[in-house]
Design an enzyme around this catalytic site. Structure first.
Site, PDB file in Angstrom:
ATOM      1  N   ASN A  84      -5.452  12.368   1.019  1.00 40.18           N
ATOM      2  CA  ASN A  84      -4.494  11.538   1.770  1.00 40.18           C
ATOM      3  C   ASN A  84      -5.301  10.730   2.787  1.00 40.18           C
ATOM      4  OD1 ASN A  84      -1.702  10.793   2.228  1.00 40.18           O
ATOM      5  ND2 ASN A  84      -1.891  11.767   4.208  1.00 40.18           N
ATOM      6  N   LYS A  85      -4.617   9.923   3.535  1.00 40.68           N
ATOM      7  CA  LYS A  85      -5.271   9.029   4.491  1.00 40.68           C
ATOM      8  C   LYS A  85      -6.282   9.779   5.356  1.00 40.68           C
ATOM      9  CE  LYS A  85      -4.909   5.542   4.739  1.00 40.68           C
ATOM     10  NZ  LYS A  85      -5.917   4.707   4.013  1.00 40.68           N
ATOM     11  N   ASP A 103      -2.034  11.110  -1.742  1.00 37.49           N
ATOM     12  CA  ASP A 103      -2.472  10.102  -2.720  1.00 37.49           C
ATOM     13  C   ASP A 103      -2.895  10.743  -4.030  1.00 37.49           C
ATOM     14  OD1 ASP A 103      -2.869   8.771   0.054  1.00 37.49           O
ATOM     15  OD2 ASP A 103      -2.787   7.161  -1.435  1.00 37.49           O
ATOM     16  N   ARG A 116       0.853  -1.186   0.000  1.00 33.71           N
ATOM     17  CA  ARG A 116       0.000   0.000   0.000  1.00 33.71           C
ATOM     18  C   ARG A 116       0.893   1.240   0.000  1.00 33.71           C
ATOM     19  NH1 ARG A 116       2.533   1.824   3.545  1.00 33.71           N
ATOM     20  NH2 ARG A 116       1.037   3.502   3.625  1.00 33.71           N
ATOM     21  N   GLY A 117       0.254   2.415  -0.101  1.00 29.21           N
ATOM     22  CA  GLY A 117       1.021   3.654  -0.253  1.00 29.21           C
ATOM     23  C   GLY A 117       1.019   4.010  -1.736  1.00 29.21           C
ATOM     24  N   ALA A 118       0.733   5.287  -2.020  1.00 32.65           N
ATOM     25  CA  ALA A 118       0.458   5.685  -3.411  1.00 32.65           C
ATOM     26  C   ALA A 118       1.558   5.296  -4.411  1.00 32.65           C
ATOM     27  CB  ALA A 118       0.160   7.180  -3.449  1.00 32.65           C
TER      28      ALA A 118
HETATM   29  O1  MRU Z   1      -4.401   3.123   2.457  1.00 41.25           O
HETATM   30  P1  MRU Z   1      -2.931   3.350   2.265  1.00 41.25           P
HETATM   31  O2  MRU Z   1      -2.090   2.775   3.356  1.00 41.25           O
HETATM   32  O3  MRU Z   1      -2.463   2.948   0.886  1.00 41.25           O
HETATM   33  O4  MRU Z   1      -2.801   4.935   2.349  1.00 41.25           O
HETATM   34  C1  MRU Z   1      -1.543   5.505   2.200  1.00 41.25           C
HETATM   35  C2  MRU Z   1      -1.514   6.953   2.454  1.00 41.25           C
HETATM   36  O5  MRU Z   1      -2.523   7.596   2.620  1.00 41.25           O
HETATM   37  C3  MRU Z   1      -0.183   7.609   2.384  1.00 41.25           C
HETATM   38  O6  MRU Z   1      -0.097   8.657   3.296  1.00 41.25           O
HETATM   39  C4  MRU Z   1      -0.027   8.148   0.974  1.00 41.25           C
HETATM   40  O7  MRU Z   1      -0.173   7.111   0.049  1.00 41.25           O
HETATM   41  C5  MRU Z   1       1.258   8.802   0.750  1.00 41.25           C
HETATM   42  S1  MRU Z   1       2.519   7.600   0.684  1.00 41.25           S
HETATM   43  C6  MRU Z   1       3.946   8.181   0.108  1.00 41.25           C
END
Ligand code: MRU
Length: 352
Positions: A251-252, A241, A47-49
């Site tokens: 973002n989250k 994101d 996970r993470g963008a």
């Molecule tokens: O649901 P996730 O864990 O994929 O969410 C990730 C986030 O919201 C991060 O803060 C975002 O992707 C930035 S990561 C460099």
């Protein structure tokens, strides 16, 4: 120490760390085809963008490698299908489509030329996926270096979710900035929001900061506001994101509340993200698709139901922070300041 990355491409095989098991267990699993990649993204093994974009690029390659060459037209049709399929794994992070678009464009540009054999095309498309991974690590180091300018020599920094090495190809975006300041010898303390319900902060950011030896405390999400009020936090920095043309940023879930609280307490709120996170097709944040995840992820903790039976949770995975709350956006090419409506487009055009 080897640089942490959530994925490896070794001997033409794709491996990822199963992030659902961290920090208790570091287990590498192989993803054999585009279906494995789709489920790994959807079910948040990765996970993470930026990280989901990179793994999808390799998923596209794995899909291409499984195809039987019938004709160029046939391969294009199949690749478009794989592109759509992988792109539907999660909706909010634009990096997923960014990486897949880049892969499809590369493959199609080769398929229209007769001089390339199918085997050559596979090799070149493989290099494209490897480039996406390697470039991302470089980009994060540049984000770190640029963002370091905004960090005082002694700072208590609040971050949310995980925007570290595990969320990208390596090094991190928001955590990249923190690392860069720490590596320069600045006196850094990090407050890590636990980030309910998936606990990316408590499980992943804390795991990374511990490995890096950066002093930090995990806090409950609802403690952030009062800690700001008590003067314990000097600045907030998060990843993103999707950032749209006027600077509104997805973002989250919980990021928006932090940004409002930061403004109320006169604390700078920064976003750190690569240019691949910008969606120039959307003029403001109202059209950003916000992922809705299963109620179970909220009402069940470690296999135990915490809400009464039959009760459903509303579980939005992300929120959108209006641009007016963001003091600066840190990218690999430099820092963008308000007014974003004017400055983002100018910045993007000048970095082309
Ligand atoms: O649901 P996730 O864990 O994929 O969410 C990730 C986030 O919201 C991060 O803060 C975002 O992707 C930035 S990561 C460099």
């Amino acid at each position: 120490m080897r640089e942490l990355s959530p994925l490896r491409w070794r001997d033409k095989r794709l491996y990822i760390i199963d992030q659902r098991l961290l920090p208790a267990k570091e287990k590498w699993v192989e993803l054999k085809d585009e279906r494995d990649v789709f489920f790994a993204i959807r079910d948040m093994q990765i996970r993470g963008a930026p990280a989901i974009g990179i793994v999808a690029a390799f998923g596209f390659l794995l899909g291409l490698r499984r195809l039987k060459f019938r004709s160029r037209k046939y391969v294009v049709k199949k690749l478009r299908h794989i592109h759509r399929f992988l792109g539907s794994a999660r909706p909010t992070a634009i990096n997923l489509m960014w990486a897949l678009n880049r892969m499809l464009k590369r493959a199609e540009s080769l398929l229209v030329e007769d001089r390339y054999q199918f085997e050559d095309i596979i090799k070149i498309v493989e290099s494209e996926a490897i480039n996406i991974l390697n470039e991302d690590v470089k980009v994060n180091r540049m984000i770190g270096k640029n963002g370091n300018q905004l960090i005082p020599t002694s700072a208590s920094i609040l971050t949310h979710c995980n925007a570290g090495a595990l969320a990208v190809g390596g090094y991190g975006t928001a955590i990249g900035v923190i690392r860069s300041a720490f590596e320069e010898g600045k006196n850094i303390t990090v407050f890590v929001d636990e980030t309910r319900p998936y606990l990316q902060g408590a499980r992943l950011t804390s795991y990374e900061l511990k490995k890096l030896g950066i002093r930090h405390f995990v806090i409950t999400d609802n403690a952030a506001g009062f800690l700001m009020r008590l003067g314990k936090i000097d600045l907030v920095i998060t990843g993103a994101d999707r950032i749209v043309r006027n600077g509104d940023t997805a973002n989250k879930i919980g990021t928006y509340s932090l940004a409002v609280l930061a403004k109320e307490n006169k604390i700078p709120f920064y976003v750190a993200a690569p240019l691949s996170t910008f969606d120039m097709d959307l003029k403001d944040g109202s059209r950003i698709p916000v992922e809705e995840r299963s109620s179970e992820e909220v009402v069940v903790i470690a296999g135990k139901r915490i809400a009464p039976k039959g009760i459903k949770a509303i579980h939005l995975g992300f929120d959108v922070t209006p641009a007016k709350y963001i003091d600066a956006i840190i990218t690999e090419r430099g820092i963008i300041y308000p007014p974003y409506k004017k400055n983002i487009i100018k910045f993007i055009n000048s970095s082309k």
